[in-house]
Enzyme design. Structure first.
Site, short mmCIF file in Angstrom:
data_model
loop_
_atom_site.label_atom_id
_atom_site.label_comp_id
_atom_site.label_asym_id
_atom_site.label_seq_id
_atom_site.Cartn_x
_atom_site.Cartn_y
_atom_site.Cartn_z
N GLY A 1 0.55 -3.66 4.47
CA GLY A 1 0.41 -5.08 4.75
C GLY A 1 1.76 -5.73 4.98
O GLY A 1 2.75 -5.38 4.34
N CYS B 1 0.82 -1.22 0.00
CA CYS B 1 0.00 0.00 0.00
C CYS B 1 0.85 1.26 0.00
O CYS B 1 0.38 2.34 -0.35
CB CYS B 1 -0.91 0.02 1.22
SG CYS B 1 -1.88 -1.46 1.34
N HIS C 1 -9.52 2.42 -2.09
CA HIS C 1 -8.10 2.24 -1.79
C HIS C 1 -7.46 1.34 -2.84
O HIS C 1 -7.27 0.15 -2.62
CB HIS C 1 -8.00 1.65 -0.37
CG HIS C 1 -6.62 1.32 0.10
ND1 HIS C 1 -5.47 1.90 -0.44
CD2 HIS C 1 -6.18 0.48 1.10
CE1 HIS C 1 -4.41 1.41 0.20
NE2 HIS C 1 -4.81 0.54 1.13
N CYS D 1 -0.59 2.74 6.62
CA CYS D 1 -0.14 1.43 7.06
C CYS D 1 0.10 0.55 5.83
O CYS D 1 -0.39 0.85 4.75
CB CYS D 1 -1.16 0.78 7.98
SG CYS D 1 -2.76 0.52 7.22
#
Lengths: 771, 381
Positions: free
Chosen positions: B368, B90, B336, B366
């Site tokens: 993954g 991300c 997202h 954040c």
């Protein structure tokens, strides 16, 4: 003429169902209805009907994409589109004036060489053609479908004497080959064949039940003994709608001659009138003879008391100790209890009535038997039932009871017999026997069995010579479940065919091709924890199916109905499959806590790996096979079986079940010339990495409540097989390696209490357990 | 040392994966259209571009090969423009910006296009051929844990009630709706043309009509037993692309390019994979320290809303007033698209500094697998 485009006018349940089934044949069809008052969308009715149909189960469509072949429209703007149609079916309200007005419009709008037909179930041809032009009468007939059109195989055809023969033939051929219908040519008499006899039977069963002080459950059980579907008579009325009966009975009252026995019993009983008035019109209304208790937290089935009209909790009623054997049935009909007397009155009246209607509604018993089998799903037509009981016995009973004896039966001779050459003959109105002629392209195993003895046989299977150097392997155990007998006869058949024939078909004419491995045979070994015995059964199946796959002659599977578990696996090992369009096949082993062990994992995985245009890399094929097997996906048609790869792209589909064997044989014959068994397949699989990937997915499903803990256990074993076990993606795996993995996973699972619970539940209830 | 500025920001509409209007658009086409639009919008000379750095979380299939280099050609940039594809899940396209900033500061180029794309319709999350390391999976299953489960872990660890998550989601929807009605996305959104010639110019993910009751009626999406995270309190699977123009301040001044914001500091951090959503906390602390600032100095924050539970957990550690947070809504409403989000929130933060006339902005998210990434921006007065 060929039917290449069609139209249906009237987008009610029947019209839409007919349009859907024409689309199932791959033919574009226009669906028209009226424009509703003040409608913004002038095609609203047809569009809504199509949308509603897409959500209907069981689906009228064999594939959702078939809906694209149906073009909605309305009769004010779109009559011009009918010029493209070769066949136009009218399915509007049962009102002669509305229909005749519409026909005048259709006659003007359609091409002169197009056939127009009505789906009327009650109006005679002579009423519909009243005051119509002579040219119209040459291109008009009745094509009466049964509800639901996809699933009910009967099509009654009623044509005026001067219809253009090529038009009649075109529609009859299309209905037979493309729609899969059993066409029965009927005379222009009220209710034609099936509904005339069906209504008589329903009304008799209803009136006698009320008079006999029996429960609906008792009466329905008594009916099912005689091959009536398990809905019996009251369940059937609930299904079709109770409010239909007064209309149908009043129609018959107006159209039948005064002396007809249906008229004599045609009064609507008070109970039925009251139920309809209060909204109890069956499943579509508040309930019928049965209902689910309203506002109850759990499903509680209730049944009506025929005397008081009050509902009570429904109790399952089983008639113990009576099989479907002729002796048992005769004894049952001869008994002195209320239920015995009830059954005798219903069947003696119904069978006598049917016999009295020859030649009025049909020239011979075959047409009536066919109509009742295909239109009402009776296992036996009335005359077949008569032969089962014995015409002689039946007439004697009529005499004893001082009941009238129909002319057709008075000679006490069978309705059907076999001549010296084994050809089936049927008694006609003059009580003479005439050979039953099968249409070209229809081959019946029944006919073959009448003429010849099996080449080899045992309790579960037989091998037949079906001519032209082709043999047919037939399973005939209960539900055609597979057991060591069926497997060993399959192995023996391979030897016989190799030495004496050129090809083999696997086919039977039962409702279902095979419900899979016979679990009851596995049960004793499981009870004894005799794992060697279980392993032997797994190995026997594996060896048998591998032997079929690599036999030196073409093997063609020809299934219809259910082909589950081991029944699906045998098809996966055939060189080709010619499937009936109504094929419900799948690897359902996870439902009983197992994985496919007779090569199903191996074959389905190979198909996904070799699927052209699939996403690349090792995982997509494994994931697809995993999902299909783990979820026990079952096809809802042969077309959908192709999507699941249970059928291959090259496998054929036959719409008419009666033509399945002939089509399969033609397929086998075409394969003989250059036949070579397939090359053994070599697998390269990623092993533990793929298992980890699948476990991540299943773990998440378990966490989110979409899979149970034991589902995960089964899935891990399935993943073990499909990932190739402890292998590396560079190491080759043979088919035998894959079979060993299947066997290992099967034997692991079969020892688990979770699987034992699933097996036990399935054997007890017939339904899968989710533990 | 060379100052680095954000000189432009553009994004495609964001639409839901599978059923949205961009589902049939290839991700390379999608990225190329956004990059081209950004360059047209900023007026930068294409020949000056050193490198196209493109973030993508699942760079395979249509997102495979060296996607960035292919996008250079699809966007009809000069053949001399280099291309690099970056994967930090991300954080991919925020990382692209960091790479450019580092390069500019060591005189390894002056103008960079930093973009990101994800077609979650066309390349599924996890990719087509996930083949996890079986040994690692056995020893550390959390390394492969689903994002939803990590959100549940945070909800439990930080005692975040389901209704609080739902309130947070509704606020995100409300802010987004307000921004849409105000036309606040008009400047940043570039229309996408499909191969059939359709023009897609509206975001497809927001659900402005959702009520508290609608949200309360949903079943938990990831954990049946005592789960609190639902589809409505998670960011949806999304298709989209975003791009920012990053250049040296000297170049921007010399060529009259707009200067939305200066990059003040950057940071990445890592944490336990099973609570990956808390990643922004450590990354933000690092970035603040490197900037010589405290959280109170920050005027605007773009905190990616992977999950409401995750964002609320971060907010317990980083108390950020609501009126500074995600002014135009966040990923729960907007969507997202993994590889594109970093460029979106950094570009957005820069634009907001300009629009709101504030001094410092923080963009953080954040990642993954257990990481965080943060960028602090400063207005160019």
């Amino acid at each position: 003429m060929n039917i290449e485009r069609a139209a249906v006018v009237g987008a009610g349940v029947m019209g839409t169902g007919i349009a859907a089934h024409i689309a199932n044949a791959g033919i574009p069809v226009v669906l028209l209805d009226v424009v509703p008052e003040n409608a913004m969308n002038r095609n609203q009715i047809a569009e809504q009907a199509i949308a509603k149909m897409l959500g209907t189960e069981p689906s009228p469509l064999m594939h959702p994409n078939n809906a694209r072949l149906i073009t909605p429209g309305n009769i004010e703007d779109d009559l011009g589109r009918l010029t493209e149609a070769d066949w136009i079916v009218e399915a509007v309200l049962e009102d002669p004036d509305i229909k005749r007005n519409l026909y005048r419009q259709l006659d003007a709008a359609c091409r002169p060489d197009a056939l127009i037909s009505s789906n009327t179930s009650t109006l005679p041809l002579k009423v519909l053609t009243l005051e119509q032009s002579e040219s119209f009468k040459r291109r008009f007939m009745i094509t009466h479908f049964f509800n639901p059109p996809r699933y009910m195989r009967l099509l009654e055809l009623i044509a005026p004497p001067d219809i253009a023969p090529d038009l009649f033939d075109a529609v009859a051929t299309f209905a037979d080959l493309r729609l899969g219908k059993g066409c029965v040519a009927c005379k222009d008499t009220p209710g034609f064949i099936a509904n005339r006899i069906g209504t008589f039977w329903i009304q008799t069963a209803l009136l006698e039940a009320i008079a006999s002080n029996l429960t609906v459950e008792q009466c329905d059980s008594a009916m099912t003994l005689f091959g009536i579907p398990k809905t019996g008579v009251f369940g059937l009325l609930d299904l079709v709608g109770l409010d239909l009966m007064p209309h149908v009975l009043s129609g018959f009252k107006q159209s039948l001659p005064a002396k007809d026995r249906l008229r004599a019993i045609g009064a609507v009983p008070r109970l039925l009138t009251d139920m309809i008035e209060n909204g109890y019109t069956g499943r579509k209304g508040l309930g019928g003879f049965y209902r689910l208790k309203p506002d109850a937290e759990t499903k509680i089935k209730e049944a009506i008391d025929l005397q008081t009209g009050n509902y009570r909790v429904s109790e399952k009623f089983r008639i113990d100790g009576v099989s479907h054997s002729p002796e048992d049935l005769k004894n049952f009909l001869s008994g002195g209890e209320a239920l015995n007397l009830y059954a005798w009155r219903v069947w003696s009246d119904t069978l006598s009535y049917a016999a009295s209607l020859i030649p009025e509604i049909a020239d011979d018993p075959l047409a009536i038997d066919t109509a009742m089998r295909l239109g009402y799903n009776w296992r036996y037509g009335p005359f077949e039932l008569l032969d089962l009981l014995g015409a002689d016995w039946f007439v004697e009973r009529l005499q004893e009871k001082h009941q009238p004896i129909p002319y057709l039966l008075a000679d006490r001779q069978r309705l059907y017999r076999t001549d010296k050459q084994g050809v089936l003959e049927c008694k006609n109105e003059e009580r003479r026997y005439r050979p039953v002629r099968r249409p070209d392209g229809m081959l019946s195993l029944c006919d073959i069995k009448r003429r010849t003895a099996p080449l080899i046989e045992n309790a579960s299977a037989s091998l037949w010579d079906i001519g032209d150097d082709i043999a047919c392997l037939e399973f005939h155990s209960k539900m055609n479940t597979l057991d060591p007998n069926s497997l060993s006869l399959t192995q023996q058949s391979i030897g016989v065919v190799r030495d004496n024939f050129e090809g083999m078909i696997i086919h039977n004419e039962a409702e279902h091709f095979s419900a899979g491995a016979n679990l009851t045979l596995l049960a004793p070994a499981l009870m004894r924890q005799d794992w060697d015995a279980v392993a032997r059964i797994v190995e026997l199946g594996q060896q048998t199916y591998q032997a079929l796959k690599y036999a030196p002659f073409p093997v063609v599977g020809a299934p219809s109905g259910l082909a589950l578990g081991g029944g699906c696996e045998i098809l996966l090992h055939c060189d080709a499959v010619q499937a009936h369009a109504e094929l419900y096949t799948g690897l359902v082993e996870t439902g009983v806590g197992l994985v496919p062990g007779w090569g199903g994992c191996k074959e389905l995985l190979r198909r996904w790996i070799n699927l052209p245009n699939r996403p690349g890399g090792p995982m997509p094929a494994i994931s697809q096979a995993f999902e299909t097997i783990a979820l026990a996906k079952t096809s809802k048609s042969a077309l959908l079986a192709k999507e699941l790869l249970y059928l291959s792209e090259h496998d054929g589909i036959t719409m008419n079940k009666d033509r399945l064997l002939a089509d399969a044989k033609a397929r086998a014959l075409a394969m003989i010339a250059d036949y070579r068994p397939p090359e053994p397949y070599v697998y390269y699989l990623p092993g533990a990495s793929a298992r980890a990937a699948l476990d991540i997915a299943v773990r998440n499903l378990t966490l989110s409540g979409k899979a149970t803990a034991y589902d995960r256990e089964i899935a891990s074993q399935l993943a073990f097989v499909l990932s190739g076990g402890d292998t590396d993606s560079l190491d080759p795996l043979s088919e035998q390696d894959m079979l060993n993995l299947e066997r290992q996973a099967f034997l692991h699972l079969v020892k688990q209490p979770g699987t034992a619970a699933r097996l036990e539940h399935m054997l007890k209830t017939g339904k899968p357990l989710r533990n | 040392m060379n100052n680095v500025v954000i000189a432009g920001y553009a994004r495609s509409p964001f639409t839901p994966a599978g059923k949205g209007e961009l589902a049939r658009v290839r991700p390379d086409d999608l990225a190329a259209q956004v990059v081209k639009a950004l360059i047209d919008k900023c007026g930068v000379a294409p020949n000056a571009i050193e490198d196209l750095i493109l973030g993508c979380a699942f760079p395979e299939g249509e997102q495979g090969l060296n996607l960035a280099r292919l996008v250079v050609q699809l966007a009809e940039l000069p053949i001399s423009v280099a291309g690099m594809t970056v994967n930090r899940f991300c954080g991919s396209s925020m990382q692209a910006i960091h790479i450019a900033a580092g390069a500019i500061q060591m005189n390894a180029g002056e103008v960079f296009v930093c973009a990101g794309v994800e077609s979650m319709s066309r390349v599924p999350m996890g990719g087509f051929n996930t083949l996890p390391h079986p040994g690692l999976y056995k020893k550390h299953p959390e390394a492969y844990m689903s994002m939803g489960e990590t959100a549940e872990n945070l909800a439990r660890r930080y005692s975040i009630a389901r209704r609080d998550q739902e309130s947070f989601a509704l606020v995100s929807q409300r802010k987004t709706q307000h921004a849409r009605q105000n036309g606040d996305f008009a400047d940043e959104t570039v229309p996408i043309l499909t191969h059939r010639g359709e023009r897609i110019d509206q975001d497809g993910c927001p659900r402005p009509d959702s009520t508290a009751q609608d949200l309360a009626d949903l079943k938990p999406a990831f954990l049946q037993e005592n789960g609190s995270v639902t589809a409505a309190t998670s960011s949806p699977l999304t298709d989209g692309a975003a791009a920012v123009l990053v250049c040296s301040e000297t170049y921007a001044d010399a060529h009259g390019l707009p200067k939305l914001a200066r990059i003040k500091s950057i940071a990445v951090s890592a944490c336990q994979p099973e609570i990956m959503g808390i990643g922004p906390v450590a990354a933000t602390h690092k970035a603040l320290q490197r900037a010589g600032l405290s959280l109170e100095d920050i005027d605007l924050v773009e905190l990616n809303e992977a999950f409401a539970a995750q964002a609320l957990a971060v907010l317990q550690e980083l108390p950020i007033p609501t009126d500074k947070l995600n002014l135009d809504g966040g990923a729960i409403a907007l969507g997202h698209p993994l590889g594109a989000t970093g460029a979106r929130i950094t570009g957005k933060a820069a634009s907001l500094l300009h629009r709101e006339r504030k001094r410092y902005a923080l963009a953080t998210q954040c990642i993954g697998g257990g990481q965080g990434i943060a960028t602090i921006l400063e207005a160019v007065s």
